[in-house]
Design a protein around this motif. Sequence first.
Motif, PDB file in Angstrom:
ATOM      1  N   ALA A 147      42.975  30.862  34.620  1.00  0.00           N
ATOM      2  CA  ALA A 147      42.190  31.904  35.287  1.00  0.00           C
ATOM      3  C   ALA A 147      42.438  33.263  34.650  1.00  0.00           C
ATOM      4  N   HIS A 148      43.696  33.531  34.284  1.00  0.00           N
ATOM      5  CA  HIS A 148      44.019  34.800  33.616  1.00  0.00           C
ATOM      6  C   HIS A 148      43.313  34.887  32.264  1.00  0.00           C
ATOM      7  N   SER A 149      43.263  33.787  31.568  1.00  0.00           N
ATOM      8  CA  SER A 149      42.611  33.773  30.258  1.00  0.00           C
ATOM      9  C   SER A 149      41.111  34.011  30.382  1.00  0.00           C
ATOM     10  N   ARG A 150      40.512  33.464  31.424  1.00  0.00           N
ATOM     11  CA  ARG A 150      39.074  33.600  31.613  1.00  0.00           C
ATOM     12  C   ARG A 150      38.680  34.993  32.108  1.00  0.00           C
ATOM     13  N   THR A 151      39.496  35.568  32.998  1.00  0.00           N
ATOM     14  CA  THR A 151      39.082  36.774  33.703  1.00  0.00           C
ATOM     15  C   THR A 151      39.853  38.027  33.332  1.00  0.00           C
ATOM     16  N   ARG A 152      41.051  37.861  32.717  1.00  0.00           N
ATOM     17  CA  ARG A 152      41.966  38.973  32.421  1.00  0.00           C
ATOM     18  C   ARG A 152      42.528  39.598  33.700  1.00  0.00           C
ATOM     19  N   TRP A 153      42.409  38.912  34.843  1.00  0.00           N
ATOM     20  CA  TRP A 153      43.033  39.414  36.057  1.00  0.00           C
ATOM     21  C   TRP A 153      44.545  39.277  35.938  1.00  0.00           C
ATOM     22  N   PRO A 154      45.324  40.070  36.663  1.00  0.00           N
ATOM     23  CA  PRO A 154      46.795  39.990  36.566  1.00  0.00           C
ATOM     24  C   PRO A 154      47.306  38.584  36.854  1.00  0.00           C
ATOM     25  N   PHE A 155      48.256  38.137  36.015  1.00  0.00           N
ATOM     26  CA  PHE A 155      48.741  36.763  36.124  1.00  0.00           C
ATOM     27  C   PHE A 155      49.558  36.544  37.405  1.00  0.00           C
TER      28      PHE A 155
END
Length: 413
Positions: A170-178
Amino acid sequence: MSGPRPCLLLGLVHTGAALLVAVCLVDTFGSGLAERGTALAFGILVTLGELTRWTGAGGREAAPLGAAAALSYALLGENGGHPTQHGLAQVLSVVLAAALLGSVPHIARGRPVLDHLARRVLTVGFAAVCFQPLYNQGTFHGWGTAYALLLLAILTLTALCDALLAAALAHSRTRWPFGPLLRDELRATLGIGSAVCATGAVTALAVAVAGLWALPVFSLPLLLTQMSLRRYAAVRATYRQTIASLARATEIAGYTPAGHARRVAALSREVGRDLGLSEAELTVLEYAALMHDIGQLSLVDPVPAGATAVLPVAEQRRIALLGGAVVRQTGVNPQVAMVVERLADPCPEQPVAARIVRAVNAYEEKTRDAGPGGPLKALEELRLGTAGDYAPEVVRSLARVLSRDCLTPPVVG
């Protein structure tokens, strides 16, 4: 992780899953399929689970029956009292074939399945690697009760690895904080994930004693639970649509521009996620952002363009309190009404959600009719107002979110 590293991680996960599958398929085709009846039974169960997969909160793909069946096959040592002959390669080959078959309808609808399949392969592969080689060597022979505890321990570790992998993807797809993504995945694991682990362990133990007849018996409760969760998810989706329709009342009455509430809600949710809010907090934030202008219905004359940010503080507070009173009548979470009521409070006294909605609403109003340089100018005005009107950390987060969208507010259709 920043820059190209998230994309690199995504590529590594997909490549690793593909290589593992390729090796297992070659081995399985070379040695032949052992115990075809058992493989077929577990394959059908995995396929059924994938066919009934749905998208849950936060866009999570949920297929508890498919996951439990796949993990049970990975931890299957005996069938009706007789040692099994399948190994790691066959487990992954059968699970992949069944998962692909069950994903056909989802692929036909245009839903992405690559991340889901990679997670399924890697998590089931982890469980099988922990169990199959050691079992085939006779390591677990005569363990008794400790054998059941071993299965639960392997499944617990597998669930933790799956949560870590899901958060990374999900972090890779969205760049949201891990960090917040991992926290939400772990919380989800404590819910339906615990049922998946328990069903996987119990099914493997039951098949070892009673044979394949145990599969439908021990899978039925999880299937019923899955159906209940799907209904609950559908109710939540309908509830959100109702809130969104109610929020449009100010647009229909001509108090706010079309799409204003939806734009503020979408951007507020992105800022909240960037600041590390949990899924529950994001839901409260989204609902409050959708209904933040509902108090304007009490005004005799609409505010020009619905721009409440330019009103006197006393008038802003009156609108906020009236809006909160309306929200409380809807039966929505009381925290939503509290956020709406405190939108006009002094910034240091506001909860985080109110600070976010306040800043995003002001940004949206300032950029609504601006030219190409409007977003940058609006951000600069918000920065100058951080001494009293807007929280500095929220403005910084808003700038980060907008930078990923080329400084244009996201529009939700």
